[in-house]
Design an enzyme around this catalytic site. Structure first.
Site, PDB file in Angstrom:
ATOM      1  N   ASP A  86       3.180  -2.509  14.286  1.00 45.16           N
ATOM      2  CA  ASP A  86       2.400  -3.386  13.246  1.00 45.16           C
ATOM      3  C   ASP A  86       2.899  -4.809  13.169  1.00 45.16           C
ATOM      4  OD1 ASP A  86       1.873  -3.310   9.714  1.00 45.16           O
ATOM      5  OD2 ASP A  86       0.330  -3.476  10.927  1.00 45.16           O
ATOM      6  N   GLY A 107       0.823  -1.293   0.220  1.00 41.87           N
ATOM      7  CA  GLY A 107      -0.040  -0.167  -0.080  1.00 41.87           C
ATOM      8  C   GLY A 107       0.868   1.230  -0.033  1.00 41.87           C
ATOM      9  N   MET A 108       2.230   1.268   0.476  1.00 42.93           N
ATOM     10  CA  MET A 108       2.924   2.333   0.555  1.00 42.93           C
ATOM     11  C   MET A 108       3.972   2.320  -0.560  1.00 42.93           C
ATOM     12  SD  MET A 108       3.198   3.184   4.819  1.00 42.93           S
ATOM     13  CE  MET A 108       4.503   1.771   4.884  1.00 42.93           C
ATOM     14  N   THR A 120       6.845  -0.144  -2.861  1.00 41.02           N
ATOM     15  CA  THR A 120       7.246  -1.478  -3.952  1.00 41.02           C
ATOM     16  C   THR A 120       8.664  -1.744  -3.565  1.00 41.02           C
ATOM     17  OG1 THR A 120       5.844  -0.657  -5.682  1.00 41.02           O
ATOM     18  CG2 THR A 120       7.484  -2.199  -6.175  1.00 41.02           C
ATOM     19  N   VAL A 121       8.766  -2.979  -3.113  1.00 38.02           N
ATOM     20  CA  VAL A 121      10.053  -3.637  -2.825  1.00 38.02           C
ATOM     21  C   VAL A 121      10.662  -4.320  -3.991  1.00 38.02           C
ATOM     22  CG1 VAL A 121      11.109  -5.057  -1.374  1.00 38.02           C
ATOM     23  CG2 VAL A 121       9.132  -3.844  -0.450  1.00 38.02           C
TER      24      VAL A 121
END
Length: 649
Positions: free
Chosen positions: A141, A28-29, A31-32
């Site tokens: 988290d 969601g935040m 890209t790896v």
């Protein structure tokens, strides 16, 4: 089809150092990617923030601050953070590459785990969290997606201090929301607070899921799951997995207690309790196979089975961790790079010998082919002469003069624009248009975007300005009006600014908040006007610098009719000059006829008098219980609420 072929980041070199080799996962935040540090020649994971979030300066600032906090952690069970930076619009985080899978992959493939395997995972997780807690960091988290299990069996915790709620532009789905809310502590839901004990609650939920194969709270919507977190305890794992020993039930109940004060202080304390619980379990209890296990073989966690769980590199598997590099024929980039040639069409006549089935080319066909060849030759000559191209030189981070010379030496024209940069020094190139390596005509122009340095603004001086004007001035300077505090001032008029925080002239980033201290005017002690005539009370209050408001409805009171019965604020209070004092005027005492209670018992006399609105005072002669006299007497009038004295004998 390999999705990495569509990703424009693959093949780029960020910050002139990190070569992006393949996309690993999308979240969601960010890209790896799997990347190569060309300076140190090592493989690492590169998390690149989505462009929609990188334009939010507040979000980027928090990302950078928390990356620095996470980089302070040096622990064998924490995914290391190596570097953080920006390259144009890209904000990235360079971190340790872990070849393997996540705990979510293991749970998906194997279902519930044997207690020994579950403890082998939760203990290093608690060790990592303990190091963070002692360093003053809270993960916030903890969930199976953030627990990495390497091919060598090592357990590591990822995304320390980096995960927060993202607004609508992050594009999270209901499934991803459910994946997060399943591990939120009740205090995070109800009050938005998260300390070290919130991480312990998530570990308790995660341990329950490992032992049973199911989350303790479930529902079709996030709201249903949140409600259960707030109102229902996490059930004992043995209710779903009868082989789970009582020490593990107690450990889950302790870690996942709904009230934070019932949990251990931090992960170090919970790790100690976890090791104590392991010591109380028998070998049979440690190796018990839970009912929800999917073909458990007793293989060590993180071994071949766990490695295979993450080997496909699919984005649906997880959105937070690096994937192992695929090799051989399974490498996606090699899977679709070659296509077999189409089968040769059969020759007329069945392909028999002697060449009888072949036709000689006709003259018109030869002429058409020659004409087509001439057209193609002409187009090629035109393209070479009129459409010559070159590549845009790489001049990022070079001084303006040096970059301009490189571009001009390539036969290109130069145009210069300027922009702010938090990272690139003033006078150096931030970006080029076209970008480095892109094709450009020899006669084209390259625009150099040169850094102005960090964008900063100075806090304007808004002292003694009315609040509305002060807010306008701050917004005009690119700042945001912040918290307004009001206090007394004998020098500054009411409603005008006394001071700002930061003080005038302080340099701040655009959009920073500036707190305002606003004058309430000079302090005034409110005089006592209760009992005064209404007109006299008005004059006294106005002389003190206060405004007066008189309530339209008068009330009964002990004060004489036409005098002040009540005032607000009361006497002795401190108000600001110009504040309003509200007066309530008396219409005199409420006169009530006194009941005759002579010859009645004390209890009966009290009930009668109090029922009429009076207070009662008894005086006794000897030990009698009968009223023989009262004052005021029966039939007389007295103010409601006044005291009636009775004599008993």
């Amino acid at each position: 089809m390999d999705t990495t072929l569509k990703d424009p980041m693959v093949g780029r070199v960020l910050d002139r150092r990190y070569r992006v080799d393949a996309r690993i996962a999308v979240g969601g935040m960010a890209t790896v990617y799997r990347a190569m540090d060309t300076r140190l020649d090592r493989v690492l994971a590169l998390k690149v923030m989505h462009p929609s979030l990188s334009t939010d300066e507040a979000f980027v600032g928090r990302f950078i601050r928390e990356a620095k906090s996470a980089a302070r952690l040096s622990h064998t069970n924490v995914v290391g953070v190596y570097d953080q930076g920006t390259d144009g619009t890209y904000v990235y985080l360079a971190m340790e590459y872990v070849a393997g899978c996540t705990l979510r992959d293991v749970l998906r493939d194997r279902g519930a785990l044997q207690p020994r395997a579950a403890l082998d995972i939760v203990e290093p997780v608690l060790a990592a969290l303990g190091a963070a807690h002692r360093a003053g960091l809270v993960h916030r988290d903890v969930k199976p997606e953030n627990v990495l299990i390497g091919d060598d069996g090592r357990v590591k915790v990822a995304d320390f201090g980096l995960v927060r709620a993202v607004d609508s532009q992050s594009g999270v789905t209901t499934d991803s929301i459910l994946g997060t809310v399943s591990y939120l502590a009740p205090e995070q839901i109800e009050h938005g607070t998260a300390d070290t004990r919130a991480d312990l609650y998530a570990c308790g939920v995660m341990l329950h899921e490992m032992l049973t194969g199911a989350k303790p709270h479930s529902g079709g919507t996030p709201a249903q799951v949140l409600y259960q977190h707030l109102h229902e305890d996490v059930p004992a794992p043995s209710a779903l997995a009868p082989g789970v020993g009582q020490p593990l039930d107690a450990l889950v109940a302790r870690a996942a207690a709904r009230h934070p004060e019932q949990r251990p202080a931090d992960a170090v304390a919970l790790l100690s309790e976890t090791r104590a619980a392991r010591g109380l379990l028998t070998e049979a209890e440690l190796d018990a196979v839970p009912p929800a296990a999917k073909g458990a073989t007793g293989s060590p966690v993180g071994g071949p089975e766990a490695g295979a769980a993450g080997a496909d590199g699919g984005e649906a598997r997880t959105s937070v961790i690096p994937r192992p590099v695929l090799s051989g024929a399974t490498e996606p980039l090699n899977a679709t790079t070659r296509l077999a040639p189409p089968p040769r069409a059969p020759e007329p006549g069945g392909g028999g010998g002697g060449g009888r089935g072949r036709r000689r080319p006709r003259p018109w066909m030869l002429l058409s082919g020659a004409a087509l060849l001439l057209v193609l030759l002409g187009v090629g000559i035109w393209y070479i002469n009129s459409g010559q191209f070159t590549k845009t030189p790489a001049v990022l981070d070079k001084p303006q003069a040096e970059a301009a010379k490189v571009v001009e030496d390539a036969g290109l024209d130069v145009r210069v624009t300027r922009d702010y940069s938090q990272r690139v020094k003033r006078g150096r190139v931030i970006d080029t248009k076209p970008e480095p390596g892109e094709r450009i005509r020899h006669t084209g122009t390259v625009t150099l975007v040169v850094s102005r340095g960090p964008e900063i603004v100075k806090v304007p001086d808004v002292k003694r300005r009315p609040l509305a004007k002060a807010r306008e001035a701050l917004k005009g300077a690119g700042l945001e009006p912040g918290v307004v505090k009001r206090r007394f001032s004998e020098d500054v008029p009411s409603g005008s600014v006394i001071t700002t925080d930061p003080t005038p002239g302080t340099e701040r980033s655009p959009g920073s908040a500036v707190a305002l201290s606003v004058s309430k005017g000079a302090p005034v002690e409110v005089p006592d006007v209760v009992g005064d005539d209404e007109g006299a009370a008005r004059d006294e209050l106005r002389d003190a610098g206060l405004k007066v408001k008189v309530r339209g409805k008068r009330v009964f009171s002990k004060e004489d009719e036409g005098t002040v019965a009540r005032q607000s604020p009361a006497d002795g209070a401190v108000a600001a000059e110009g504040d309003t004092v509200t007066l309530t005027v008396s219409k005199g005492p409420d006169m009530v006829e006194v009941p005759d209670v002579e010859d009645k018992s004390e209890d009966e006399a009290r009930r009668t008098l109090e029922g009429a609105g009076f207070k009662v005072k008894a005086r006794r002669i000897f030990f009698g219980d009968t009223v023989f006299n009262q004052s005021p007497g029966g039939g007389d009038e007295a103010p409601r609420g006044s005291e009636i004295t009775v004599w008993l004998r």
